[in-house]
Design an enzyme around this catalytic site. Structure first.
Site, mmCIF file in Angstrom:
data_model
loop_
_atom_site.group_PDB
_atom_site.id
_atom_site.type_symbol
_atom_site.label_atom_id
_atom_site.label_comp_id
_atom_site.label_asym_id
_atom_site.label_seq_id
_atom_site.Cartn_x
_atom_site.Cartn_y
_atom_site.Cartn_z
ATOM 1 N NE ARG A 116 -6.185 0.695 12.630
ATOM 2 C CZ ARG A 116 -4.294 0.744 11.979
ATOM 3 N NH1 ARG A 116 -3.782 1.745 12.491
ATOM 4 N NH2 ARG A 116 -4.737 -0.217 11.557
ATOM 5 C CE LYS B 256 -0.407 0.366 5.141
ATOM 6 N NZ LYS B 256 -1.429 0.300 6.822
ATOM 7 C CG MET C 137 11.543 23.542 -0.463
ATOM 8 S SD MET C 137 10.737 24.623 -2.085
ATOM 9 C CE MET C 137 8.905 25.055 -0.778
ATOM 10 C CE1 TYR D 50 15.431 30.666 5.124
ATOM 11 C CE2 TYR D 50 15.342 28.502 4.067
ATOM 12 C CZ TYR D 50 15.249 29.650 4.096
ATOM 13 O OH TYR D 50 15.582 30.107 2.460
#
EC number: 5.1.1.1
Length: 359
Positions: free
Chosen positions: A131, A35, A303, A255
């Site tokens: 679940r 999956k 990024m 950053y």
């Protein structure tokens, strides 16, 4: 391709890991869980390479199942979450899929659909995950209804464990006891073993095992075991150094100035960032390999780029290879340094990173 970021997928390692699951659960059938695009590795490519050994493939939804069918995959495909709407049963019937059943409305849909051939189903018991699945009373009623349907060939009891990756957790034993108490009187086949159970809990292998993350070479267990150590990594995420900076002590990198050099520091800039799927929240010190030598991430991941400490590698140069995870850098270590799990890292690799398949 000019940009060096890539994910090399070693299909021979994938097959090794599937066959290890079969070896650990002798005599059982194994559903190869592919999956989510085979956990980011490529579902069609994985299924094609495993087609000569796999008993079945497991997916999350009809769209993933149809992708396999339309690409010529002939093995049974298991819908692990079942069908989402009754009209999907047309495709379940056409391609002879195996579907999970966990809700009353699904039972009603199965009763009402005109099947062209008998259908095997997996009826899900909620043994404690809370679940999907029926409680004990609902499970018994569901099994009885399914066994009365002429178009249902086999009813397989299915459950899922919440804490099987925690080797000292007693809850797995509780769930096993709940499962057996609910379904053993029906004489059904059992399907309950995910990767963690396949690797460590042989008493819960049942008749079908469901290896998922272990197929891709990452252990789900909270501690190393002999069986987990036999897994081979399938994906190697890599790139190259595109720039090198020499900084004096006291200079920030990246950053937010999260990292500041405490000594003269050689900084390598790598073409890999969170837009490629590398975790933005990886901390300073996250392991990375340059030219086969271990080093560390310094500064925030941006990024398209990330920065590494090359102070101890004066010979490193622009164009040198960088492994982010794979054969040398353990993906679980990267995940731990990013407050996440290997599943998230694998499935998060974006489409701009080319997959290169190695056979």
């Amino acid at each position: 391709m000019a940009r060096a970021a890539k994910a090399v997928i070693d299909l021979t390692a994938l097959k090794h890991n599937y066959l290890l699951a079969k070896e650990l659960a002798p005599g059982r059938k194994a559903v190869a869980i592919i999956k989510a695009n085979a956990y980011g590795h490529g579902a069609v490519e994985a299924a094609e390479y495993l087609s000569d050994v796999a008993d079945a493939f497991g997916v999350a939804c009809i769209e993933e199942a149809l992708q396999l069918a339309e690409n010529g995959i002939k093995q049974p495909v298991v819908l692990l979450e079942g069908f989402f709407t009754a009209d999907e049963l047309e495709f379940v019937d056409k391609y002879r899929m195996m579907t999970a059943v966990h809700s009353e409305w699904q039972l009603e849909a199965l009763e009402q659909h005109a099947f062209s051939q008998p259908l095997p189903v997996l009826v899900k018991f909620d043994s404690g995950m809370h679940r999907l699945g029926f409680d004990a009373e609902g499970f018994a009623k569901a099994v009885e209804r399914l066994q009365k349907m002429d178009h249902i060939s086999d009813v397989i009891a299915m459950t899922h464990f919440a804490c099987a990756d925690e080797l000292e957790c007693e809850y797995t034993q509780t769930q096993m006891a709940n499962f057996h108490a609910a379904c053993d009187r029906f004489g059904l086949q059992h399907c309950m073993a995910n990767s963690a159970v396949t690797l460590h809990w042989p008493e819960a292998h049942g008749d079908w095992v469901r290896p998922g993350i272990m197929l891709y070479g990452a252990s789900p267990l909270d501690q190393q075991t002999e069986n987990a150590a036999r897994l081979k990594p399938v994906m190697t995420l890599s790139s190259e150094i595109i720039a090198i900076r020499e900084l004096p002590a006291g200079e920030p990198v990246g950053y937010g100035r999260r990292f500041t050099s405490e000594q003269p520091t050689r900084v390598g800039v790598v073409a890999m960032g969170y837009a490629d799927g590398y975790p933005r929240h990886a901390i300073d010190g996250t392991p990375v390999a340059v030219n086969g030598k271990m080093t560390r991430l310094i500064g925030k991941v941006s990024m398209d780029m990330m920065t590494l400490d090359l102070t101890d590698q004066p010979e490193a140069k622009i164009g040198d290879p960088v492994e982010l995870w794979g054969e040398q850098v353990d993906v679980n270590q990267v995940a731990a340094c990013s407050d996440t799990i290997s599943y998230t890292l694998f499935t998060g690799i974006t489409s701009r990173v080319p997959r290169i398949y190695k056979k």
